[in-house]
Design a protein around this motif. Structure first.
Motif, PDB file in Angstrom:
ATOM      1  N   TYR A 162      50.124  33.962  45.020  1.00 26.76           N
ATOM      2  CA  TYR A 162      49.158  34.970  44.572  1.00 26.76           C
ATOM      3  C   TYR A 162      49.208  36.217  45.447  1.00 26.76           C
ATOM      4  N   PHE A 163      49.389  36.040  46.745  1.00 27.01           N
ATOM      5  CA  PHE A 163      49.545  37.209  47.615  1.00 27.01           C
ATOM      6  C   PHE A 163      50.798  37.998  47.229  1.00 27.01           C
ATOM      7  N   TRP A 164      51.861  37.276  46.882  1.00 23.98           N
ATOM      8  CA  TRP A 164      53.105  37.929  46.463  1.00 23.98           C
ATOM      9  C   TRP A 164      52.869  38.760  45.209  1.00 23.98           C
ATOM     10  N   VAL A 165      52.163  38.184  44.234  1.00 29.75           N
ATOM     11  CA  VAL A 165      51.891  38.896  42.983  1.00 29.75           C
ATOM     12  C   VAL A 165      51.008  40.116  43.232  1.00 29.75           C
ATOM     13  N   LEU A 166      49.976  39.954  44.043  1.00 28.45           N
ATOM     14  CA  LEU A 166      49.096  41.088  44.346  1.00 28.45           C
ATOM     15  C   LEU A 166      49.877  42.234  44.980  1.00 28.45           C
ATOM     16  N   GLU A 167      50.790  41.894  45.879  1.00 26.94           N
ATOM     17  CA  GLU A 167      51.606  42.932  46.516  1.00 26.94           C
ATOM     18  C   GLU A 167      52.494  43.632  45.493  1.00 26.94           C
ATOM     19  N   LYS A 168      53.099  42.851  44.594  1.00 27.39           N
ATOM     20  CA  LYS A 168      53.954  43.438  43.562  1.00 27.39           C
ATOM     21  C   LYS A 168      53.166  44.358  42.633  1.00 27.39           C
ATOM     22  N   ILE A 177      41.606  38.735  37.857  1.00 27.38           N
ATOM     23  CA  ILE A 177      41.140  37.378  37.627  1.00 27.38           C
ATOM     24  C   ILE A 177      42.378  36.509  37.428  1.00 27.38           C
ATOM     25  N   ALA A 178      42.229  35.217  37.699  1.00 23.72           N
ATOM     26  CA  ALA A 178      43.331  34.280  37.512  1.00 23.72           C
ATOM     27  C   ALA A 178      42.927  33.219  36.506  1.00 23.72           C
ATOM     28  N   LEU A 179      43.929  32.658  35.842  1.00 21.33           N
ATOM     29  CA  LEU A 179      43.712  31.570  34.897  1.00 21.33           C
ATOM     30  C   LEU A 179      44.557  30.389  35.356  1.00 21.33           C
ATOM     31  N   SER A 188      44.779  27.641  45.324  1.00 26.38           N
ATOM     32  CA  SER A 188      45.735  28.710  45.605  1.00 26.38           C
ATOM     33  C   SER A 188      45.149  30.082  45.293  1.00 26.38           C
ATOM     34  N   SER A 189      44.615  30.229  44.091  1.00 27.50           N
ATOM     35  CA  SER A 189      44.078  31.535  43.688  1.00 27.50           C
ATOM     36  C   SER A 189      42.833  31.907  44.488  1.00 27.50           C
ATOM     37  N   LEU A 190      41.957  30.924  44.729  1.00 25.69           N
ATOM     38  CA  LEU A 190      40.766  31.208  45.530  1.00 25.69           C
ATOM     39  C   LEU A 190      41.147  31.551  46.966  1.00 25.69           C
ATOM     40  N   GLY A 191      42.221  30.925  47.453  1.00 21.09           N
ATOM     41  CA  GLY A 191      42.689  31.228  48.802  1.00 21.09           C
ATOM     42  C   GLY A 191      43.138  32.669  48.948  1.00 21.09           C
ATOM     43  N   ALA A 192      43.534  33.267  47.823  1.00 25.33           N
ATOM     44  CA  ALA A 192      43.923  34.678  47.824  1.00 25.33           C
ATOM     45  C   ALA A 192      42.741  35.580  47.484  1.00 25.33           C
ATOM     46  N   GLY A 193      41.575  34.966  47.282  1.00 22.36           N
ATOM     47  CA  GLY A 193      40.367  35.741  47.019  1.00 22.36           C
ATOM     48  C   GLY A 193      40.188  36.185  45.582  1.00 22.36           C
ATOM     49  N   ILE A 194      40.864  35.524  44.648  1.00 21.34           N
ATOM     50  CA  ILE A 194      40.842  35.944  43.244  1.00 21.34           C
ATOM     51  C   ILE A 194      39.859  35.097  42.435  1.00 21.34           C
ATOM     52  N   LYS A 195      38.996  35.742  41.699  1.00 18.04           N
ATOM     53  CA  LYS A 195      38.071  35.047  40.804  1.00 18.04           C
ATOM     54  C   LYS A 195      38.882  34.294  39.755  1.00 18.04           C
ATOM     55  N   THR A 196      38.565  33.009  39.571  1.00 15.57           N
ATOM     56  CA  THR A 196      39.444  32.157  38.766  1.00 15.57           C
ATOM     57  C   THR A 196      38.697  31.386  37.689  1.00 15.57           C
ATOM     58  N   TYR A 197      39.294  31.385  36.502  1.00 18.31           N
ATOM     59  CA  TYR A 197      38.798  30.603  35.373  1.00 18.31           C
ATOM     60  C   TYR A 197      39.777  29.465  35.122  1.00 18.31           C
TER      61      TYR A 197
END
Length: 235
Positions: A162-168, A177-179, A188-197
């Motif tokens: 997720y950090f890689w994607v955010l950087e890209k 948001i993540a799914l 994984s997504s919460l570890g990157a700080g992303i609100k997740t459904y």
């Protein structure tokens, strides 16, 4: 305002896990191994993300007394290549459709100018095979970042992908948001700080989804999902 949606693949975009399981079994048979992963065993093996990592976990924790080949890493890599061939063949034949609502969500979000991305532990070949059938040959044009496979050193539940994607994307976690569909994916997504459904499936129905913004059986009711997620989209 939500600027991007980041999608997991296996279990989220499509119910792929049984396709993976059957493909592993075909690979085992082709390589002369008398291994068989039934549903109950595969449910346990899904504790570990990544196909090669899952094979190693199986050997270390479920095959007592197994004599590993001298080049065990090479053995696992080759076995996974054979498995991927069987899996992509199955996908190309239309054996694993996208989950309810997924295609429409992707098309609606793209039409509304929301950036789309992928964050998965599966291989690029698997992603391409699935989405070419599900979305068409130009599927990659819909996504601004395709984070998959071994592109980062640590797979989910680590947040690396997720950090890689955010950087890209050049975006902050708060913009996205993540799914996801699994506890490892959610961590994984919460570890990157992303609100997740989360959308659950058979293999993840009993996972701990503490921290998820909301949990759905699927996205067949897109209007409900859009309202819950705060997305101003057509449905």
């Amino acid at each position: 305002m939500i600027k991007a949606i980041i999608f997991d693949v296996d279990g989220t975009l499509a119910d792929t896990e049984d396709g993976h399981r059957l493909s592993f079994n075909k690979a085992f048979a082709e390589c002369g191994l008398n291994w068989n992963w039934d549903v109950a065993l595969y449910d346990k093996l899904l504790k570990v993300t990544g196909g090669k990592e899952r094979i190693k976990y199986f050997v270390s924790d479920f095959l007592q007394g197994y004599n590993k080949p001298a080049d065990f890493d090479g053995f696992v890599k080759n076995l996974h290549v054979v498995k991927t061939r069987h899996y992509t063949s199955m996908i190309s034949e239309g054996g694993v459709p996208l989950r309810p609502g997924i295609k429409q969500l992707i098309l609606d979000a793209h039409a509304a100018g929301i950036t789309l991305a992928i964050a998965t532990t599966t291989t690029p070949e698997n992603v391409s095979a699935l989405l070419e059938v599900g979305l068409g040959r130009d599927w990659a044009d819909l996504f601004s970042a395709n984070g998959c496979g071994d592109i980062v050193p640590h797979k989910k539940p680590a947040p690396d992908i997720y950090f890689w994607v955010l950087e890209k994307l050049g975006l902050q976690a708060a913009d996205c948001i993540a799914l996801e569909d699994s506890e490892n994916g959610l961590r994984s997504s919460l570890g990157a700080g992303i609100k997740t459904y989360v959308t659950i499936n058979y293999y993840t129905r009993n996972h701990d989804f503490t921290g998820a913004a909301a949990v759905f059986d699927d996205l067949s009711d897109l209007a409900k999902f859009y309202k819950t997620a705060g997305l101003t989209l057509p449905k």
